[in-house]
Design a protein around this motif. Sequence first.
Motif, PDB file in Angstrom:
ATOM      1  N   GLU A 198       6.099  -3.035  -5.281  1.00 54.20           N
ATOM      2  CA  GLU A 198       6.154  -2.748  -3.852  1.00 54.20           C
ATOM      3  C   GLU A 198       5.837  -1.284  -3.582  1.00 54.20           C
ATOM      4  N   LYS A 199       5.252  -1.034  -2.417  1.00 55.22           N
ATOM      5  CA  LYS A 199       5.000   0.328  -1.962  1.00 55.22           C
ATOM      6  C   LYS A 199       5.982   0.645  -0.848  1.00 55.22           C
ATOM      7  N   LEU A 200       6.425   1.881  -0.823  1.00 55.67           N
ATOM      8  CA  LEU A 200       7.293   2.323   0.271  1.00 55.67           C
ATOM      9  C   LEU A 200       6.426   2.638   1.473  1.00 55.67           C
ATOM     10  N   CYS A 201       6.915   2.270   2.637  1.00 62.84           N
ATOM     11  CA  CYS A 201       6.168   2.482   3.877  1.00 62.84           C
ATOM     12  C   CYS A 201       6.987   3.397   4.779  1.00 62.84           C
ATOM     13  N   GLY A 202       6.317   4.351   5.415  1.00 64.87           N
ATOM     14  CA  GLY A 202       7.021   5.327   6.252  1.00 64.87           C
ATOM     15  C   GLY A 202       7.348   4.823   7.637  1.00 64.87           C
ATOM     16  N   ILE A 203       6.954   3.612   7.983  1.00 67.30           N
ATOM     17  CA  ILE A 203       7.202   3.053   9.324  1.00 67.30           C
ATOM     18  C   ILE A 203       8.219   1.936   9.205  1.00 67.30           C
ATOM     19  N   ARG A 204       9.237   1.980  10.047  1.00 69.57           N
ATOM     20  CA  ARG A 204      10.252   0.907  10.034  1.00 69.57           C
ATOM     21  C   ARG A 204       9.943  -0.124  11.063  1.00 69.57           C
ATOM     22  N   GLU A 228      12.945  -4.774 -11.380  1.00 68.76           N
ATOM     23  CA  GLU A 228      13.980  -3.748 -11.381  1.00 68.76           C
ATOM     24  C   GLU A 228      13.542  -2.520 -10.592  1.00 68.76           C
ATOM     25  N   VAL A 229      12.293  -2.119 -10.759  1.00 70.09           N
ATOM     26  CA  VAL A 229      11.775  -0.963 -10.023  1.00 70.09           C
ATOM     27  C   VAL A 229      11.743  -1.263  -8.526  1.00 70.09           C
ATOM     28  N   ASN A 230      11.327  -2.483  -8.159  1.00 68.87           N
ATOM     29  CA  ASN A 230      11.295  -2.868  -6.746  1.00 68.87           C
ATOM     30  C   ASN A 230      12.684  -2.800  -6.122  1.00 68.87           C
ATOM     31  N   ARG A 231      13.676  -3.250  -6.852  1.00 71.34           N
ATOM     32  CA  ARG A 231      15.040  -3.213  -6.337  1.00 71.34           C
ATOM     33  C   ARG A 231      15.474  -1.765  -6.086  1.00 71.34           C
ATOM     34  N   LEU A 232      15.147  -0.872  -7.016  1.00 67.61           N
ATOM     35  CA  LEU A 232      15.479   0.545  -6.833  1.00 67.61           C
ATOM     36  C   LEU A 232      14.719   1.154  -5.653  1.00 67.61           C
ATOM     37  N   LEU A 233      13.442   0.796  -5.510  1.00 64.81           N
ATOM     38  CA  LEU A 233      12.651   1.333  -4.407  1.00 64.81           C
ATOM     39  C   LEU A 233      13.173   0.857  -3.058  1.00 64.81           C
ATOM     40  N   ARG A 234      13.576  -0.418  -2.963  1.00 65.98           N
ATOM     41  CA  ARG A 234      14.132  -0.932  -1.709  1.00 65.98           C
ATOM     42  C   ARG A 234      15.420  -0.213  -1.342  1.00 65.98           C
ATOM     43  N   GLY A 235      16.278   0.014  -2.327  1.00 65.30           N
ATOM     44  CA  GLY A 235      17.521   0.740  -2.074  1.00 65.30           C
ATOM     45  C   GLY A 235      17.261   2.172  -1.660  1.00 65.30           C
ATOM     46  N   ALA A 295       4.979   8.627   0.140  1.00 65.34           N
ATOM     47  CA  ALA A 295       3.675   8.680  -0.525  1.00 65.34           C
ATOM     48  C   ALA A 295       3.823   9.297  -1.919  1.00 65.34           C
ATOM     49  N   SER A 296       4.641  10.324  -2.024  1.00 67.21           N
ATOM     50  CA  SER A 296       4.880  10.942  -3.328  1.00 67.21           C
ATOM     51  C   SER A 296       5.584   9.984  -4.276  1.00 67.21           C
ATOM     52  N   VAL A 297       6.558   9.251  -3.762  1.00 66.99           N
ATOM     53  CA  VAL A 297       7.275   8.282  -4.589  1.00 66.99           C
ATOM     54  C   VAL A 297       6.332   7.160  -5.022  1.00 66.99           C
ATOM     55  N   ASN A 298       5.476   6.686  -4.130  1.00 68.27           N
ATOM     56  CA  ASN A 298       4.511   5.641  -4.490  1.00 68.27           C
ATOM     57  C   ASN A 298       3.576   6.114  -5.590  1.00 68.27           C
ATOM     58  N   TYR A 299       3.088   7.337  -5.473  1.00 65.98           N
ATOM     59  CA  TYR A 299       2.189   7.882  -6.487  1.00 65.98           C
ATOM     60  C   TYR A 299       2.905   8.012  -7.828  1.00 65.98           C
TER      61      TYR A 299
END
Length: 81
Positions: free
Chosen positions: A75-81, A12-19, A34-38
Motif C-alpha cells: 500500500e501507498k500512503l496518501c496525503g488526502i483523507r 505486515e508492512v501494510n499494517r504498520l503503514l495503515r497505523g 511521499a518520503s515514507v512511500n519512497y
Amino acid sequence: MCFKPAPLIVNEVNRLLRGWSGYFGYGHPRRAFASVNYQTFRRMDIHLRRRSQRGCRPGKGMSLYEHLYYNLGLEKLCGIR
C-alpha cells in the motif's frame, strides 16, 4: 525475515503503514507520506534482492514497482483523507 514469504512481509508492512497514517495523517502530511512511500519501496527492493542468492525476479516485462504494488499489494500512503 529472510525465510518469510514476500506476501506475508507485505501484509505486515501494510499494517504498520495503515497505523502510521492513521496516527500521523492529520494536517498536511503529503511530503512526509511521499518520503515514507519512497523509503518503503527502497527497503522492500533491498530486502527482496538480498533474501537469497538469486534475489527477486518479477515476471517478464514487469518492473519491481508493478510487482510490489500490483501483485503483492503493497500500500501507498496518501496525503488526502
